[in-house]
Design a protein around this motif. Structure first.
Motif, mmCIF file in Angstrom:
data_model
loop_
_atom_site.group_PDB
_atom_site.id
_atom_site.type_symbol
_atom_site.label_atom_id
_atom_site.label_comp_id
_atom_site.label_asym_id
_atom_site.label_seq_id
_atom_site.Cartn_x
_atom_site.Cartn_y
_atom_site.Cartn_z
ATOM 1 N N ASN A 59 0.801 -1.224 0.000
ATOM 2 C CA ASN A 59 0.000 0.000 0.000
ATOM 3 C C ASN A 59 0.834 1.275 0.000
ATOM 4 O O ASN A 59 0.292 2.382 0.059
ATOM 5 C CB ASN A 59 -0.965 -0.001 1.195
ATOM 6 N N ASN A 61 2.903 2.475 2.267
ATOM 7 C CA ASN A 61 3.299 3.005 3.573
ATOM 8 C C ASN A 61 4.466 2.161 4.116
ATOM 9 O O ASN A 61 4.302 1.345 5.007
ATOM 10 C CB ASN A 61 2.119 2.980 4.547
ATOM 11 N N TYR A 62 5.647 2.413 3.569
ATOM 12 C CA TYR A 62 6.761 1.513 3.811
ATOM 13 C C TYR A 62 7.534 1.847 5.087
ATOM 14 O O TYR A 62 7.734 3.019 5.435
ATOM 15 C CB TYR A 62 7.740 1.555 2.640
ATOM 16 N N THR A 63 7.992 0.808 5.726
ATOM 17 C CA THR A 63 8.970 0.900 6.807
ATOM 18 C C THR A 63 10.121 -0.025 6.441
ATOM 19 O O THR A 63 9.913 -1.167 6.030
ATOM 20 C CB THR A 63 8.370 0.483 8.158
ATOM 21 N N GLN A 77 11.046 4.825 8.488
ATOM 22 C CA GLN A 77 10.522 5.048 7.141
ATOM 23 C C GLN A 77 11.604 5.518 6.175
ATOM 24 O O GLN A 77 11.325 5.685 4.982
ATOM 25 C CB GLN A 77 9.381 6.055 7.192
ATOM 26 N N THR A 96 8.368 -3.462 4.992
ATOM 27 C CA THR A 96 7.030 -3.857 5.420
ATOM 28 C C THR A 96 6.082 -2.690 5.168
ATOM 29 O O THR A 96 6.508 -1.550 4.938
ATOM 30 C CB THR A 96 6.991 -4.214 6.922
ATOM 31 N N ASP A 97 4.784 -2.979 5.191
ATOM 32 C CA ASP A 97 3.792 -1.912 5.153
ATOM 33 C C ASP A 97 2.710 -2.238 6.181
ATOM 34 O O ASP A 97 2.880 -3.127 7.019
ATOM 35 C CB ASP A 97 3.225 -1.712 3.740
ATOM 36 N N SER A 98 1.620 -1.509 6.131
ATOM 37 C CA SER A 98 0.595 -1.673 7.169
ATOM 38 C C SER A 98 -0.451 -2.721 6.829
ATOM 39 O O SER A 98 -1.420 -2.878 7.577
ATOM 40 C CB SER A 98 -0.095 -0.328 7.417
ATOM 41 N N CYS A 99 -0.274 -3.440 5.699
ATOM 42 C CA CYS A 99 -1.313 -4.404 5.350
ATOM 43 C C CYS A 99 -0.785 -5.737 4.833
ATOM 44 O O CYS A 99 -1.459 -6.752 4.973
ATOM 45 C CB CYS A 99 -2.302 -3.809 4.346
#
Length: 208
Positions: A59, A61-63, A77, A96-99
């Motif tokens: 999505n 929103n990367y970490t 981030q 990783t992301d939030s989903c």
């Protein structure tokens, strides 16, 4: 990935008028997470480099998690990491992301060149006063873009500098030399001090 559309139909068995109601919903499946980076970075000893990772899919929103060996050294981030390794080191980065339940990982090898080292050989290695000798330098380490600097250690005068590793000189009482090896990226040069041995002066005595 192509979005999928689902249709839901609702009816019952007791309404006086046979009516069916329906609605549809579109589910968009995001592409899987992936991370890319340079997998090999050459580096001269003492220098720093910035590692860069690029995440795709998910999505957005990367970490990013950065590891040296199995040790997590940064989790944020930021998709960059500045490092100054003293020797060749392998780094890993995951995104990783939030989903998305599954993360992706990339590996980066930072190859650190050996420290600069210079040795010399004179031909002839022992001379008479006023004779000539040729000093040849041999460098190792670094990125091989060597510059050789010859200095007269007795007078501190520059004799020669450049890519030529050989110097022909006349040896007299100033027989102490300094040889400096540098390249285009190593911070610490290597310096060698040496002396060309001289044979004793000829002498003669007359006996009556």
């Amino acid at each position: 990935i192509v979005p999928r559309t689902y249709k839901v139909v609702l009816w019952d068995s007791c309404s006086a008028i046979a009516v069916a109601d329906s609605d549809s919903v579109t589910v968009t499946v995001l592409p899987p997470l992936a991370v890319t980076s340079n997998n090999y970075i050459p580096l001269c000893k003492g220098n720093s480099t910035t590692l860069l990772a690029v995440g795709i899919g998910g999505n957005g929103n990367y970490t990013y998690g950065w590891l040296k060996g199995n040790t997590l050294i940064q989790y944020s981030q930021s998709n960059t990491l500045t490092v100054t390794p003293s020797s060749t080191t392998t780094y890993r980065v995951f995104v990783t992301d939030s989903c998305t339940p599954r993360k992706d990982t990339a590996t980066i090898l930072v190859y650190v060149h050996n420290a600069l080292k210079v040795v010399q050989q004179a031909n002839p290695d022992t001379v008479c006063i006023g004779a000539q000798t040729t000093i040849t330098a041999m460098g190792s380490g670094g990125d091989s873009s060597y510059v050789y600097t010859f200095i007269n250690a007795n007078t501190n005068l520059l004799m020669q500098t450049g890519t030529n590793p050989s110097l022909t000189t006349t040896v007299n009482s100033n027989n102490n030399f300094i040889l400096v090896l540098s390249d285009s990226c190593t911070l610490l040069n290597d310096t060698l001090r040496f002396k060309i041995p001289m044979r004793s002066k000829l002498s003669a005595t007359i006996s009556k």
